[in-house]
Structure formats: C-alpha cells, structure tokens
Design a protein around this motif. Structure first.
Motif, PDB file in Angstrom:
ATOM      1  N   GLY A 119      31.099  27.660  11.938  1.00 59.53           N
ATOM      2  CA  GLY A 119      31.911  28.595  11.160  1.00 59.53           C
ATOM      3  C   GLY A 119      32.481  29.731  11.980  1.00 59.53           C
ATOM      4  N   PHE A 125      31.559  29.513   2.348  1.00 65.32           N
ATOM      5  CA  PHE A 125      32.325  30.675   2.816  1.00 65.32           C
ATOM      6  C   PHE A 125      33.773  30.242   2.945  1.00 65.32           C
ATOM      7  CE2 PHE A 125      30.222  28.453   6.240  1.00 65.32           C
ATOM      8  CZ  PHE A 125      31.171  28.304   7.242  1.00 65.32           C
ATOM      9  N   TRP A 164      38.132  31.520   4.141  1.00 64.51           N
ATOM     10  CA  TRP A 164      39.080  32.399   4.821  1.00 64.51           C
ATOM     11  C   TRP A 164      40.271  32.676   3.900  1.00 64.51           C
ATOM     12  CZ3 TRP A 164      35.956  29.098   7.309  1.00 64.51           C
ATOM     13  CH2 TRP A 164      35.372  29.501   8.520  1.00 64.51           C
ATOM     14  N   GLY A 209      31.204  39.525   5.455  1.00 67.86           N
ATOM     15  CA  GLY A 209      32.450  38.956   5.944  1.00 67.86           C
ATOM     16  C   GLY A 209      32.921  39.603   7.221  1.00 67.86           C
ATOM     17  N   SER A 248      40.007  39.721  10.320  1.00 67.58           N
ATOM     18  CA  SER A 248      40.785  38.588  10.804  1.00 67.58           C
ATOM     19  C   SER A 248      40.687  38.556  12.329  1.00 67.58           C
ATOM     20  CB  SER A 248      42.246  38.714  10.362  1.00 67.58           C
ATOM     21  OG  SER A 248      42.998  37.636  10.859  1.00 67.58           O
ATOM     22  N   LYS A 285      37.423  36.447   6.620  1.00 69.13           N
ATOM     23  CA  LYS A 285      36.368  35.475   6.316  1.00 69.13           C
ATOM     24  C   LYS A 285      35.352  36.140   5.398  1.00 69.13           C
ATOM     25  CE  LYS A 285      32.645  32.863   8.564  1.00 69.13           C
ATOM     26  NZ  LYS A 285      31.944  32.672   9.850  1.00 69.13           N
TER      27      LYS A 285
END
Length: 373
Positions: free
Chosen positions: A45, A222, A224, A251, A254, A261
C-alpha cells in the motif's frame, strides 16, 4: 544442512531480522510463502505513518524512537529515500485517551509537539476541517515510510550479508526440539533456532505445534482520493490520525501526486488468511467517503481502493516473546495495524533475543503470559 536460524515469514519484521542476523555472522534461512514485498500481508500500500508521541501509550516511545534511528541508518546504507518528514497531526477531543497519551508521551520524552486549536489548525492547513471542540497535536519530526522500498532495502542488504531467501515456499508445519524442523511443500529444513514472523498465518503455523495464541487476521480497506496538490500535497499537508468518538481514521498527504490516502483503523472483519480477500467495493467506500467529506471537504473523487490484512491481538499490543517451553523459538506477531513503523527495531530486538536471550528494549508489554494471567 542445519542453519543457525530459520525465519518463517520474510515480510516487514522477518526481512529486517534476516539482515541483522546475517550481519552478525549467522547462517540464516528466510522462508516466505510469497515473494516479498508482496500484497498478501500487512506491508503493501506504498506508505505507513511513523509517529513518536504515541497515542497507544508512552511505553512504546523508546521502541519507536529506536526504530526511527534505524530507518535513517537504513536510508544512509542503502542510499534510498525511505522516510518523508511530512509531520503527523493527531486530531480529536482533548479528553480522548489517544490524544492524552500523545501529549503525555511527548512531555515525558521531550518530543517536539505543537498543539493547535481548531481555528489555528484550519488556518495552517486550509484543506482541513476541525470541529471546534477538537485539538490538533502536530508532530513535526514524524512522517511517512515508503513501505515496499523499506523491505526491498533490507532484502538487498540481507542477501549481500549472506542470508538465504526461499520465495514462494509455504511452510506447512513446525516441529520443536533442540533442532527445530520446518516442513514446507517441498522440503524439510533444520535450524538451531527459529523465529516466526508470519503475520496473519502465525496462528495456523503454531497450531501445528499444538500452541494457540490470540491473534485474529482481519480484513481492512483503504483508498485514494483525487487531491489539489496546493492543499494536500506532501510539501504542505501532513499525515494524520483522527480519533472520533466511535471510530479511528488515518491517512496521508498526496505523495508523488498519488492523491489523498485514507483508511479506517478500527473495525474490520475476521478472515482466514488462506482465502482470497473480498476486493474493495462500494460498501467499503461508504465510511471513507463520509469521513473525507467532513474533514477534508475540498478533496476530489475516489480513485481506487485496496484491501490488506491486520493481525489483531485482544489488547492491540504486540507479541514478541519466546514460546513457553521452547527456548529456541521466538514469535513476533499481532502487530494490530500499528506495527510497520517498528519493524526496523523489531528486527534488532529479535536479533538480540536470538544472540543473547534478552534485548536492550523493554519488552514487558509484549509478553505472551499477559494472556494467561
């Protein structure tokens, strides 16, 4: 051949351990059911948060501080970019136990921590919404680890130090003894000492020895979201943890233009690690979309989501210990969704336990006997 040490599971913890043991001159075999880094465990991830003012309790702080030192050392040795100092902001009501632990651990260990009111936080990060009764505790020295890059770096160094890695070879059973036997689909391997860092598979592996530990594999998701880089880019926006009354979210800014995320830490569904994970779906997106609409209202569209596995203990503290009655077998498991940041230091600790029978770190929080008291 009888190896000095076999490591079952060459992911986050196992790969770091393989490096440190090989560096110490041990003949090490690492066995993994896949080809690390991979997407079958808890380490994929792209990114993980590393924070030092620790909401889970001040007892973790010396351990995570050592991990931070070792990540920087790994960066230097490998000449790879592994750590991004984005800072981390912890947001919640000041009475929340997580927020209280953040502030208490920062004070106890003299960690850099800046506390902002809701209005001040929103001025500092215009893309963020903070309720009036919340505070924002910002840790400027914390940030983000590049997960797969970290594992690749340890993998390269471990191999260069002489460790052996068997990929795509699943362990089927373990037989304890003065010489431990590890049976895979194709072979039986022997070693003087064994370390089991098998993530979601730890429970079924130890069951082959008639040993049960309370670790539950759990499906997590999770995603984006599209992001305005001027509001949410890694240079202007921190990684974050939100502690709400009934839920916990985390999170990232970017990074490399990937988008915001976001994941939910609590909840999830217990699974068998051998079954295919149900892919990320519309139902999974509901909580994430509701959260980001409230707290990062200038976000863009959902881009895509992924799934991963947590390995949960009942108290969400780790297990790092020798198996009872088996002084040559160590388990490291149950990292409960907050373990990756520690994996460099876990590798060092498992090496110390293997070589010396004890560690410089205080591991009392992670003993197996806490579940039998």
């Amino acid at each position: 051949m009888i190896y000095d040490v076999i490591i079952v599971g060459a992911g986050s913890m196992g790969m770091a351990t393989g490096y440190y043991l090989a560096k110490a001159g041990k003949n090490v075999l690492m066995i993994d059911a896949f080809n690390p880094p991979h997407e079958e465990g808890s380490h994929h991830g792209e990114t993980r948060i590393i924070r030092f003012a620790y909401g889970e309790g001040a007892g973790y702080v010396p351990f995570v501080k050592r991990a931070g030192e070792l990540w920087r050392e790994l960066e230097s040795i490998s000449n790879e970019s592994l750590f991004l100092q984005t800072g981390v902001v912890n947001v919640g009501e000041p009475s929340h136990s997580f927020i209280k632990n953040v502030t208490a651990s920062a004070e106890l260990y003299d960690l850099a921590l800046e506390q902002y009111s809701a209005n001040t936080a929103m001025k500092k990060w215009p893309g963020l919404f903070v309720p009036e009764n919340f505070v924002a505790c910002f840790e400027p020295t914390a940030g983000v680890l590049r997960v797969e890059a970290c594992i690749r770096a340890y993998k390269k160094l471990a191999m260069e130090a002489g460790a052996t890695l068997h990929r795509n070879e699943k362990v089927q059973s373990i037989q304890a003894g003065s010489i431990v036997k590890v049976q895979t689909e194709n072979n039986i391997y022997e070693a003087k000492q064994l370390i089991v860092t098998a993530g979601a598979w730890i429970t079924e592996l130890l069951q082959t020895m008639d040993i049960a530990i309370p670790v539950t594999p759990t499906r997590k998701t999770f995603a984006w979201f599209e992001a305005d880089e001027q509001l949410y880019g890694e240079d202007v926006f921190p990684a974050y943890c939100f502690e709400l009354a009934d839920s916990t979210y985390y999170g990232f800014p970017s990074i490399d233009g990937a988008g915001l995320k976001l994941g939910r830490h609590d909840g999830g569904v217990a699974i068998s690690p051998n079954n295919l994970l149900r892919p990320f779906n519309e139902q999974d997106s509901i909580d994430l979309v509701n959260f980001i609409q409230q707290f990062m209202p200038q976000h863009g569209a959902l881009k895509y989501g992924k799934t991963c596995k947590y390995s949960m203990t009942p108290d969400e503290d780790f297990i790092i210990d020798f198996l009872p009655e088996h002084p040559n077998i160590i388990v490291a498991a149950g990292f409960s969704g907050h373990g990756f940041k520690f994996s460099s230091a876990v590798g060092e600790v498992l090496t110390e336990l293997t070589l010396n029978g004890e560690s410089k770190q205080d591991l009392s929080l992670f003993r197996l006997n806490r579940f039998t008291k």
